[in-house]
Design a protein around this motif. Structure first.
Motif, PDB file in Angstrom:
ATOM      1  N   GLY A 177      42.532  24.714  23.546  1.00 38.17           N
ATOM      2  CA  GLY A 177      44.081  26.153  23.598  1.00 38.17           C
ATOM      3  C   GLY A 177      43.310  26.811  24.781  1.00 38.17           C
ATOM      4  N   TRP A 178      42.268  27.503  24.922  1.00 35.04           N
ATOM      5  CA  TRP A 178      41.952  28.279  25.828  1.00 35.04           C
ATOM      6  C   TRP A 178      41.486  28.203  27.474  1.00 35.04           C
ATOM      7  CZ3 TRP A 178      39.294  32.591  23.892  1.00 35.04           C
ATOM      8  CH2 TRP A 178      38.535  32.477  22.284  1.00 35.04           C
ATOM      9  N   LYS A 179      41.721  28.952  27.403  1.00 35.29           N
ATOM     10  CA  LYS A 179      42.204  29.670  29.200  1.00 35.29           C
ATOM     11  C   LYS A 179      40.957  29.985  29.943  1.00 35.29           C
ATOM     12  CE  LYS A 179      46.429  28.690  27.655  1.00 35.29           C
ATOM     13  NZ  LYS A 179      46.631  29.496  26.217  1.00 35.29           N
ATOM     14  N   LEU A 180      40.253  30.084  31.158  1.00 34.56           N
ATOM     15  CA  LEU A 180      39.244  30.243  31.664  1.00 34.56           C
ATOM     16  C   LEU A 180      39.572  31.125  33.365  1.00 34.56           C
ATOM     17  CD1 LEU A 180      36.358  31.601  32.046  1.00 34.56           C
ATOM     18  CD2 LEU A 180      36.090  29.248  33.511  1.00 34.56           C
ATOM     19  N   VAL A 181      39.807  32.107  33.456  1.00 25.81           N
ATOM     20  CA  VAL A 181      40.864  33.236  34.521  1.00 25.81           C
ATOM     21  C   VAL A 181      39.907  34.201  35.370  1.00 25.81           C
ATOM     22  CG1 VAL A 181      42.342  34.483  34.885  1.00 25.81           C
ATOM     23  CG2 VAL A 181      42.912  32.745  32.705  1.00 25.81           C
ATOM     24  N   VAL A 182      40.000  33.810  36.439  1.00 24.54           N
ATOM     25  CA  VAL A 182      39.709  34.507  37.094  1.00 24.54           C
ATOM     26  C   VAL A 182      40.319  35.721  38.293  1.00 24.54           C
ATOM     27  CG1 VAL A 182      37.700  35.375  39.911  1.00 24.54           C
ATOM     28  CG2 VAL A 182      36.645  33.907  38.004  1.00 24.54           C
ATOM     29  N   ALA A 183      41.136  36.445  38.015  1.00 26.35           N
ATOM     30  CA  ALA A 183      42.328  37.443  38.415  1.00 26.35           C
ATOM     31  C   ALA A 183      41.652  37.194  40.050  1.00 26.35           C
ATOM     32  CB  ALA A 183      41.991  38.653  37.895  1.00 26.35           C
ATOM     33  N   SER A 184      42.877  37.568  40.483  1.00 23.82           N
ATOM     34  CA  SER A 184      41.818  37.699  42.565  1.00 23.82           C
ATOM     35  C   SER A 184      42.067  38.791  42.816  1.00 23.82           C
ATOM     36  CB  SER A 184      43.759  37.235  43.148  1.00 23.82           C
ATOM     37  OG  SER A 184      44.555  38.005  42.543  1.00 23.82           O
ATOM     38  N   ASP A 185      41.972  40.139  41.435  1.00 23.35           N
ATOM     39  CA  ASP A 185      41.966  41.251  41.958  1.00 23.35           C
ATOM     40  C   ASP A 185      40.198  42.004  40.994  1.00 23.35           C
ATOM     41  OD1 ASP A 185      42.581  41.392  39.240  1.00 23.35           O
ATOM     42  OD2 ASP A 185      43.809  43.112  39.899  1.00 23.35           O
ATOM     43  N   ARG A 186      40.158  41.182  40.308  1.00 26.61           N
ATOM     44  CA  ARG A 186      38.577  41.241  39.537  1.00 26.61           C
ATOM     45  C   ARG A 186      37.661  40.631  41.099  1.00 26.61           C
ATOM     46  NH1 ARG A 186      38.675  42.573  34.308  1.00 26.61           N
ATOM     47  NH2 ARG A 186      36.324  41.819  34.382  1.00 26.61           N
ATOM     48  N   GLY A 187      35.950  41.085  40.400  1.00 27.46           N
ATOM     49  CA  GLY A 187      34.730  41.090  41.358  1.00 27.46           C
ATOM     50  C   GLY A 187      34.222  39.000  41.618  1.00 27.46           C
ATOM     51  N   GLY A 188      34.861  38.670  40.402  1.00 27.38           N
ATOM     52  CA  GLY A 188      34.046  37.256  40.153  1.00 27.38           C
ATOM     53  C   GLY A 188      33.301  36.609  41.896  1.00 27.38           C
ATOM     54  N   ALA A 189      32.332  37.484  41.761  1.00 27.20           N
ATOM     55  CA  ALA A 189      31.138  37.118  42.497  1.00 27.20           C
ATOM     56  C   ALA A 189      30.958  36.069  42.334  1.00 27.20           C
ATOM     57  CB  ALA A 189      30.419  38.441  42.116  1.00 27.20           C
ATOM     58  N   GLY A 190      30.726  34.792  43.028  1.00 27.84           N
ATOM     59  CA  GLY A 190      29.540  33.429  42.988  1.00 27.84           C
ATOM     60  C   GLY A 190      30.803  32.860  42.615  1.00 27.84           C
ATOM     61  N   THR A 191      31.809  32.935  42.553  1.00 27.29           N
ATOM     62  CA  THR A 191      33.531  31.705  41.773  1.00 27.29           C
ATOM     63  C   THR A 191      33.621  30.676  42.999  1.00 27.29           C
ATOM     64  OG1 THR A 191      34.354  33.588  40.350  1.00 27.29           O
ATOM     65  CG2 THR A 191      34.959  31.738  41.337  1.00 27.29           C
ATOM     66  N   SER A 192      32.945  29.761  42.222  1.00 26.24           N
ATOM     67  CA  SER A 192      33.074  28.220  43.123  1.00 26.24           C
ATOM     68  C   SER A 192      33.401  27.548  42.640  1.00 26.24           C
ATOM     69  CB  SER A 192      31.471  28.780  44.430  1.00 26.24           C
ATOM     70  OG  SER A 192      30.724  28.227  43.658  1.00 26.24           O
ATOM     71  N   ILE A 193      33.644  26.066  43.175  1.00 27.78           N
ATOM     72  CA  ILE A 193      33.889  24.731  42.652  1.00 27.78           C
ATOM     73  C   ILE A 193      32.693  23.810  43.794  1.00 27.78           C
ATOM     74  CG2 ILE A 193      34.824  22.564  41.474  1.00 27.78           C
ATOM     75  CD1 ILE A 193      37.190  25.261  41.138  1.00 27.78           C
ATOM     76  N   VAL A 194      31.941  23.304  43.047  1.00 26.78           N
ATOM     77  CA  VAL A 194      30.623  22.190  43.735  1.00 26.78           C
ATOM     78  C   VAL A 194      30.975  20.638  43.434  1.00 26.78           C
ATOM     79  CG1 VAL A 194      29.710  24.431  45.295  1.00 26.78           C
ATOM     80  CG2 VAL A 194      28.992  23.279  42.906  1.00 26.78           C
TER      81      VAL A 194
END
Length: 148
Positions: A98-115
């Motif tokens: 039921g949880w959602k994980l979100v990285v907004a486009s206007d936030r830092g999100g340094a290091g965000t990746s899918i590998v």
């Protein structure tokens, strides 16, 4: 699991539906989710979690860095129902819990990746990579991208 990436005008839907998070750790200032398909999802600690609707903007989005790690583990140790990455750099993952994980486009999100292994599938700054050879289906036209 189908490895077809679905492409829409503003986003890609990655083929993670039905996979399960098997390991959750904090490494180098990022939260890392290891998935049973061999994928790793890495997000900055400014990524947010919510048990409610993302669209309602009801104030339930909470930065990971402000949450108890045990609660984060309980929320995310689940099956992935949807993984959407925006061409703007946003990321949204919906879990069976039921949880959602979100990285907004206007936030830092340094290091965000899918590998997968050491090869990026998607990075926040670079978008979708073709290095893994996943086919991309253009959902706007109903045909694989690049087919003319």
């Amino acid at each position: 699991m189908s490895k077809v990436i679905r492409e829409y005008e503003d986003r890609w839907v990655l083929p993670l539906r039905g996979t399960h998070v098997t390991d959750i750790a904090v490494r180098g200032g990022n939260l890392t989710l290891r998935v049973d398909s061999g994928i790793e999802i890495r997000v900055g600690m400014d990524a947010e979690l919510t048990p409610g609707s993302i669209a309602r903007k009801d104030g339930q989005l909470r930065p990971l860095e402000e949450m108890d790690f045990e609660l984060v583990q309980q929320a995310l140790a689940s099956e992935i129902l949807s993984c959407v990455v925006g061409k703007s750099g946003a990321l949204r993952i919906v879990f069976r819990s039921g949880w959602k994980l979100v990285v907004a486009s206007d936030r830092g999100g340094a290091g965000t990746s899918i590998v997968e292994g050491t090869i990026p599938l998607w990075t926040r700054g670079g978008g979708l990579s073709s290095a893994l050879g996943y086919p991309v289906r253009d959902m706007n036209e109903g045909r694989p991208a690049g087919d003319d």
